[in-house]
Enzyme design. Structure first.
Site, PDB file in Angstrom:
ATOM      1  N   ARG A 109      10.405  -2.010  12.889  1.00 41.35           N
ATOM      2  CA  ARG A 109       9.241  -2.761  12.418  1.00 41.35           C
ATOM      3  C   ARG A 109       8.015  -2.292  13.192  1.00 41.35           C
ATOM      4  NH1 ARG A 109       7.954  -6.897   9.251  1.00 41.35           N
ATOM      5  NH2 ARG A 109       6.672  -8.643   9.933  1.00 41.35           N
ATOM      6  N   THR A 377       6.909  -5.745  -0.148  1.00 36.96           N
ATOM      7  CA  THR A 377       8.188  -5.345   0.435  1.00 36.96           C
ATOM      8  C   THR A 377       9.191  -4.802  -0.589  1.00 36.96           C
ATOM      9  OG1 THR A 377       7.836  -7.088   2.064  1.00 36.96           O
ATOM     10  CG2 THR A 377       9.986  -6.107   2.061  1.00 36.96           C
ATOM     11  N   SER A 435       8.940 -11.905  10.949  1.00 35.62           N
ATOM     12  CA  SER A 435       9.229 -11.425   9.601  1.00 35.62           C
ATOM     13  C   SER A 435      10.103 -12.419   8.862  1.00 35.62           C
ATOM     14  CB  SER A 435       9.951 -10.081   9.722  1.00 35.62           C
ATOM     15  OG  SER A 435      10.434  -9.664   8.476  1.00 35.62           O
TER      16      SER A 435
END
Ligand code: NAG
Ligand code: NAG
Ligand code: NAG
Ligand code: NAG
Length: 550
Positions: A109, A377, A435
């Protein structure tokens, strides 16, 4: 018995046996048709969010690639088929199960750059924005994530994984609906350059788009390896472009980026163990919702109106508590993950369950601090022939990320730092934003289920709905993923997908849930399952996805 009769008898026995075997086989085939599979049994499969990228991943598996090889190829493809969702200017989170069943997390990430404005979180957006904004760009981890996953689990050479996407990017293709629908919104950003024809007009759905700069960049990474992105000419070009767009990022930010490799967190779920990444991933929140619902012991599909109302009321309440607990999902390198770990325990789910009554309550009851929901996403689920599995969620955060386009590399930059706005109290250089992604692998004695979602805050409800309907209510993967979802947004208002049962909505309204009309549902769940030796896969039709298998 005379010799002749003996032979004749043996012959009859054999004929009888053949008939029995044939019957059993036919019956087996018939029975297997009634199992909740989508189509036929396959040996390996990829479920990405487009048919094209699932096929590219599948072809890599067919060439002898590992699940990781297939996943990387499918993700690279997604960076041109759905470039608004994910790409090498973003980050990703891999849950990898090797063929022995051992699960490892590769966390790539994005991180906060060293020169971040310490007051950045004072300007958290109140609504999702469409302007170009370099302030929220995190240091991209995507390529290093691929490199680490490939170093550990790759079977095919690194450059082979890039070839199909380089070709696609260079030759171009008609803009698919899902990509094209967002183009008009970015008319006044640097992305206009990517989507303009020779007269400067914006491209539309169906027009041919090429990603030539990105093709060059991918070719360099394929040939020279990942270092060229982190400490080479791509790094120099990318940082110059980000700085030109107002970013404070430096070469040092890229050179010092490091992926994190850890064990998975795991919770028991009936006969399954569910494996998912620890914070900053949102897996702990998903596991809490499932653990709460598991304890209500609603192990078959609610049928009557009252049963349905009770089920959805409890589920909505669980989602409200989950929203209030999101603030405890933080990067464990900077904040203790003790509370997040606690959230995954059965005892904690039991405690929350005890707070769920037959009524609705004020926001304070759920400990909610409102924030802004984001969108975007992508997710890829893969099962290879050797039993290895990959569940990987990749993102540039919002649609087209920060809307900052790097003209010299063809890379679209993420706006992942805006995820800190879920609990806007601190931001530190090197920290990863929290997240909602939860790339998961579930394993029982005979079944492996690889599942994950995209759609940012809708990931939790998308995945929980699919899992409850598939594992507990016996629906096929397709039916489970198709099931209309209810989403509890960041203000704890309840939004129903358009095809959600109207009577049920009325009954839930009557219980006092605060309802809002949703403009769009962007939850997308892609899954691959292996039951015995039979693999089936399904990609969410909400994003016009299609899985591929062989
Ligand atoms: C782009 O800018 C023009 C001129 O200021 C404005 O009319 C238009 O609405 C803007 N488009 C978008 C999508 O923001
Ligand atoms: C970057 O690459 C150069 C050589 O090309 C090397 O000397 C240097 O140590 C590298 N920096 C980092 C942080 O890896
Ligand atoms: C963990 O959860 C329990 C409830 O199950 C609670 O009593 C305890 O205080 C929690 N611990 C932490 C560190 O939050
Ligand atoms: C909710 O539960 C309480 C106590 O268990 C009960 O007194 C009340 O009548 C119930 N309310 C509804 C609307 O069912």
């Amino acid at each position: 018995m005379p010799e002749f009769k003996k032979v004749c008898f043996s012959f009859l026995v054999i004929v009888f046996a053949v008939i029995v075997v044939a019957r059993v086989v036919t019956l087996g085939v018939l029975l297997s048709r009634f199992r909740p599979h989508n189509g036929t049994c396959s040996k390996a499969a990829v479920a990405a969010d487009s048919g094209k990228c699932s096929e590219i991943g599948r072809d890599i598996l067919k060439m002898g690639g590992s699940a990781v090889d297939g996943a990387i190829a499918a993700l690279l493809c997604t960076s041109v088929i759905n470039p608004h969702s994910a790409g090498i200017g973003g980050g990703c989170m891999f849950t990898v199960m090797d063929s022995s069943g051992y699960v490892t997390i590769i966390n790539a990430r994005e991180t906060v750059p060293a020169g971040v404005n310490p007051d950045l979180l004072k300007s958290c957006p109140k609504i999702m924005e469409w302007e170009e904004d370099s302030r929220w760009i995190g240091v991209p981890g995507e390529i290093q994530g691929y490199a680490e996953a490939h170093r550990r689990y790759g079977k095919l050479p690194w450059d082979i994984l890039f070839e199909p996407t380089i070709r696609l990017a260079r030759e171009g293709f008609p803009i698919p609906y899902i990509q094209g629908q967002h183009i008009p919104r970015i008319a006044n950003t640097s992305l206009r350059k990517l989507y303009s024809d020779e007269n400067g007009n914006l491209l539309k759905i169906g027009d041919i788009v090429k990603f030539e700069k990105l093709a060059d960049t991918l070719e360099m990474i394929a040939k020279q390896g990942p270092d060229v992105f982190y400490n080479g000419s791509i790094a120099e070009d990318l940082i110059r472009d980000i700085q030109q767009a107002g970013g404070t990022h430096t070469l040092q930010d890229l050179a010092s980026y490091k992926v994190t490799v850890t064990d998975a967190w795991t919770v028991p779920l009936g006969e399954y163990q569910m494996y998912f990444p620890p914070p900053p991933s949102g897996g702990a929140i998903l596991s809490l919702v499932l653990n709460i619902m598991k304890g209500f012991k609603m192990n078959s599909e609610p049928k009557t109106a009252d049963e349905k109302t009770l089920f959805y009321h409890r589920y909505i309440e669980a989602l409200k508590f989950a929203n209030g607990l999101k603030k405890y999902i933080r990067d464990p390198k900077f904040n203790s993950d003790e509370k997040a770990k606690n959230i995954t325990e059965d005892s904690f789910a039991g405690y929350i369950r005890s707070l769920i009554t037959n009524e609705t309550h004020d926001d304070e009851y759920y400990n909610l601090t409102p924030y802004v929901d984001s969108t975007g996403t992508t997710h890829v689920s893969v099962l290879a022939e050797d039993g290895s599995a990959v569940s990987v969620t990749s993102s540039i955060n919002d649609i087209f990320g920060s809307k900052v386009f790097s003209p010299s590399t063809g890379i679209i930059l993420n706006n992942q730092l805006s995820d800190f706005c879920v609990s806007p109290d601190s931001i530190s250089p090197g920290e990863q934003p929290p997240s909602t992604t939860a790339p998961a692998v579930l394993k029982s004695q005979s079944i492996t289920l690889v599942i994950g979602g995209s759609g940012s805050p809708m990931i939790t409800t998308g995945m929980a709905t699919a899992l409850m309907n598939h594992l507990w209510f016996g629906k096929s993967l397709k039916e489970a993923i198709d099931t209309p979802v209810v989403f509890v947004n960041s203000k704890n208002a309840v939004e129903f997908e358009t095809n959600f049962e109207k009577d049920l909505i009325d009954a839930l309204d009557a219980l006092g849930h605060n309802r809002q009309t949703a403009d769009k549902f962007y939850n997308v769940v892609n899954a691959v399952e292996k039951d015995g030796s039979c693999i089936s896969a399904w990609s969410d039709e909400r994003k016009k996805g299609k899985a591929a298998a062989y």
